[in-house]
Design a protein around this motif. Structure first.
Motif, PDB file in Angstrom:
ATOM      1  N   GLY A   1       0.798  -1.218   0.000  1.00  0.00           N
ATOM      2  CA  GLY A   1       0.000   0.000   0.000  1.00  0.00           C
ATOM      3  C   GLY A   1       0.827   1.263   0.000  1.00  0.00           C
ATOM      4  N   GLU A   2       0.129   2.371  -0.162  1.00  0.00           N
ATOM      5  CA  GLU A   2       0.781   3.678  -0.173  1.00  0.00           C
ATOM      6  C   GLU A   2      -0.136   4.704   0.481  1.00  0.00           C
ATOM      7  N   LEU A   3       0.441   5.547   1.313  1.00  0.00           N
ATOM      8  CA  LEU A   3      -0.263   6.675   1.902  1.00  0.00           C
ATOM      9  C   LEU A   3       0.363   7.957   1.376  1.00  0.00           C
ATOM     10  N   GLN A   4      -0.482   8.898   0.920  1.00  0.00           N
ATOM     11  CA  GLN A   4       0.013  10.171   0.393  1.00  0.00           C
ATOM     12  C   GLN A   4      -0.595  11.327   1.181  1.00  0.00           C
ATOM     13  N   TRP A   5       0.193  12.398   1.350  1.00  0.00           N
ATOM     14  CA  TRP A   5      -0.248  13.596   2.055  1.00  0.00           C
ATOM     15  C   TRP A   5       0.530  14.791   1.524  1.00  0.00           C
ATOM     16  N   ASN A   6       0.176  15.979   1.991  1.00  0.00           N
ATOM     17  CA  ASN A   6       0.885  17.197   1.594  1.00  0.00           C
ATOM     18  C   ASN A   6       2.037  17.434   2.576  1.00  0.00           C
ATOM     19  N   PRO A   7       3.283  17.283   2.152  1.00  0.00           N
ATOM     20  CA  PRO A   7       4.409  17.394   3.085  1.00  0.00           C
ATOM     21  C   PRO A   7       4.678  18.817   3.561  1.00  0.00           C
ATOM     22  N   SER A   8       4.069  19.826   2.918  1.00  0.00           N
ATOM     23  CA  SER A   8       4.236  21.197   3.395  1.00  0.00           C
ATOM     24  C   SER A   8       3.286  21.502   4.559  1.00  0.00           C
TER      25      SER A   8
ATOM     26  N   SER B   1      -5.192  16.186   2.627  1.00  0.00           N
ATOM     27  CA  SER B   1      -5.855  14.894   2.570  1.00  0.00           C
ATOM     28  C   SER B   1      -4.846  13.809   2.920  1.00  0.00           C
ATOM     29  N   LEU B   2      -5.341  12.675   3.334  1.00  0.00           N
ATOM     30  CA  LEU B   2      -4.527  11.494   3.615  1.00  0.00           C
ATOM     31  C   LEU B   2      -5.095  10.374   2.752  1.00  0.00           C
ATOM     32  N   ASP B   3      -4.444  10.133   1.613  1.00  0.00           N
ATOM     33  CA  ASP B   3      -4.984   9.225   0.600  1.00  0.00           C
ATOM     34  C   ASP B   3      -4.296   7.872   0.669  1.00  0.00           C
ATOM     35  N   LEU B   4      -5.091   6.840   0.914  1.00  0.00           N
ATOM     36  CA  LEU B   4      -4.582   5.480   1.020  1.00  0.00           C
ATOM     37  C   LEU B   4      -4.949   4.702  -0.238  1.00  0.00           C
ATOM     38  N   SER B   5      -3.976   3.993  -0.798  1.00  0.00           N
ATOM     39  CA  SER B   5      -4.238   3.162  -1.978  1.00  0.00           C
ATOM     40  C   SER B   5      -3.478   1.849  -1.846  1.00  0.00           C
ATOM     41  N   PHE B   6      -3.928   0.847  -2.601  1.00  0.00           N
ATOM     42  CA  PHE B   6      -3.296  -0.473  -2.562  1.00  0.00           C
ATOM     43  C   PHE B   6      -2.977  -0.927  -3.983  1.00  0.00           C
ATOM     44  N   SER B   7      -1.790  -1.482  -4.162  1.00  0.00           N
ATOM     45  CA  SER B   7      -1.421  -2.086  -5.438  1.00  0.00           C
ATOM     46  C   SER B   7      -1.493  -3.605  -5.372  1.00  0.00           C
ATOM     47  N   MET B   8      -1.531  -4.154  -4.141  1.00  0.00           N
ATOM     48  CA  MET B   8      -1.712  -5.599  -3.961  1.00  0.00           C
ATOM     49  C   MET B   8      -2.528  -5.836  -2.707  1.00  0.00           C
ATOM     50  N   LEU B   9      -3.503  -6.756  -2.822  1.00  0.00           N
ATOM     51  CA  LEU B   9      -4.355  -7.120  -1.694  1.00  0.00           C
ATOM     52  C   LEU B   9      -4.768  -8.565  -1.938  1.00  0.00           C
ATOM     53  N   THR B  10      -4.160  -9.504  -1.222  1.00  0.00           N
ATOM     54  CA  THR B  10      -4.419 -10.915  -1.499  1.00  0.00           C
ATOM     55  C   THR B  10      -4.930 -11.635  -0.256  1.00  0.00           C
ATOM     56  N   ALA B  11      -5.680 -12.711  -0.503  1.00  0.00           N
ATOM     57  CA  ALA B  11      -6.228 -13.514   0.578  1.00  0.00           C
ATOM     58  C   ALA B  11      -5.181 -14.491   1.091  1.00  0.00           C
ATOM     59  N   ALA B  12      -5.258 -14.790   2.380  1.00  0.00           N
ATOM     60  CA  ALA B  12      -4.350 -15.773   2.973  1.00  0.00           C
ATOM     61  C   ALA B  12      -4.708 -17.161   2.451  1.00  0.00           C
ATOM     62  N   GLY B  13      -3.682 -17.973   2.228  1.00  0.00           N
ATOM     63  CA  GLY B  13      -3.895 -19.356   1.798  1.00  0.00           C
ATOM     64  C   GLY B  13      -4.105 -19.484   0.313  1.00  0.00           C
ATOM     65  N   SER B  14      -5.140 -18.859  -0.226  1.00  0.00           N
ATOM     66  CA  SER B  14      -5.464 -19.002  -1.650  1.00  0.00           C
ATOM     67  C   SER B  14      -4.703 -18.018  -2.525  1.00  0.00           C
ATOM     68  N   PHE B  15      -4.171 -16.953  -1.943  1.00  0.00           N
ATOM     69  CA  PHE B  15      -3.485 -15.881  -2.679  1.00  0.00           C
ATOM     70  C   PHE B  15      -4.399 -15.211  -3.713  1.00  0.00           C
ATOM     71  N   GLU B  16      -5.691 -15.291  -3.503  1.00  0.00           N
ATOM     72  CA  GLU B  16      -6.648 -14.677  -4.406  1.00  0.00           C
ATOM     73  C   GLU B  16      -6.483 -13.160  -4.400  1.00  0.00           C
TER      74      GLU B  16
END
Length: 205
Positions: free
Chosen positions: A36-43, A104-119
């Motif tokens: 995942g990634e969290l983005q915000w305004n660093p200023s 803003s505090l924007d959360l995004s995911f590039s990978m999200l898989t299930a345990a065991g099945s790797f779905e």
């Protein structure tokens, strides 16, 4: 989700947000791995610390190379799987922005898989709830109701408080109403605010 989704914080104040995934509607699947990634305004917000919760069984890596750009990259894995609301990270920020600024505090995911099945569970991701942090002044003399303005409404709240009309507390307890700094909140403070609102340039401080 980013929790809490909204916060109002004084300048030069630290606060915490949690980065979470809610698995309650996943159809019995458990969370196995996340990128995942969290983005915000660093200023406006300055990252102070990132903490993992060892009690939930997840371990991972935090890439802090881009925090000056307002980006936190992270991973989290748990072979046994996580269910319910999984708290991936707790992030501590310091407010460095000017009064009235927000990030803003924007959360995004590039990978999200299930345990065991790797779905791949990214298609099942129903909603990403972003957060927002608003910077308040450490002390804004005269702004009794904390609406970022000093006007007759603030004076009215003090008048109501003085005659015990059960006015909304607003910022009466945090010092914003004590215009002459005599440790009392009374009509003198309200009069100072009215003078300022009338353009007499007598700032109540």
């Amino acid at each position: 989700a980013v929790s809490p989704t909204y916060g109002r914080y004084n300048q030069k104040t630290e606060f915490l947000v949690n980065l979470q995934v809610d698995m309650s509607l996943s159809g019995g699947r458990t969370l196995g791995a996340v990128t995942g990634e969290l983005q915000w305004n660093p200023s406006i917000l300055q990252l102070q610390a990132v903490v993992q919760d060892p009690s939930n069984g997840f371990t991972g890596y935090d890439n802090l190379n881009y925090i000056n750009q307002g980006r936190l990259l992270f991973t989290a894995t748990n072979p046994s799987g996580g269910e319910g609301t999984v708290n991936l990270r707790q992030v501590r920020f310091l407010t460095i922005g000017e009064f009235g600024s927000y990030s803003s505090l924007d959360l995004s995911f590039s990978m999200l898989t299930a345990a065991g099945s790797f779905e791949n569970m990214l298609p099942l991701l129903m909603k990403l709830t972003a957060g927002q942090a608003v910077v308040l002044p450490s002390k804004r003399i005269g702004d009794v109701n904390c609406d970022f303005h000093i006007n007759s409404l603030d004076a009215l709240l003090i008048y109501q408080n003085e005659v015990q009309l059960n006015a909304p507390a607003g910022c009466l307890e945090c010092g914003n109403a004590d215009g002459d700094n005599d440790l009392r909140i009374d009509s003198t403070d309200a009069n100072l605010i009215m003078s300022y609102d009338a353009g007499l340039f007598v700032h109540p401080q």
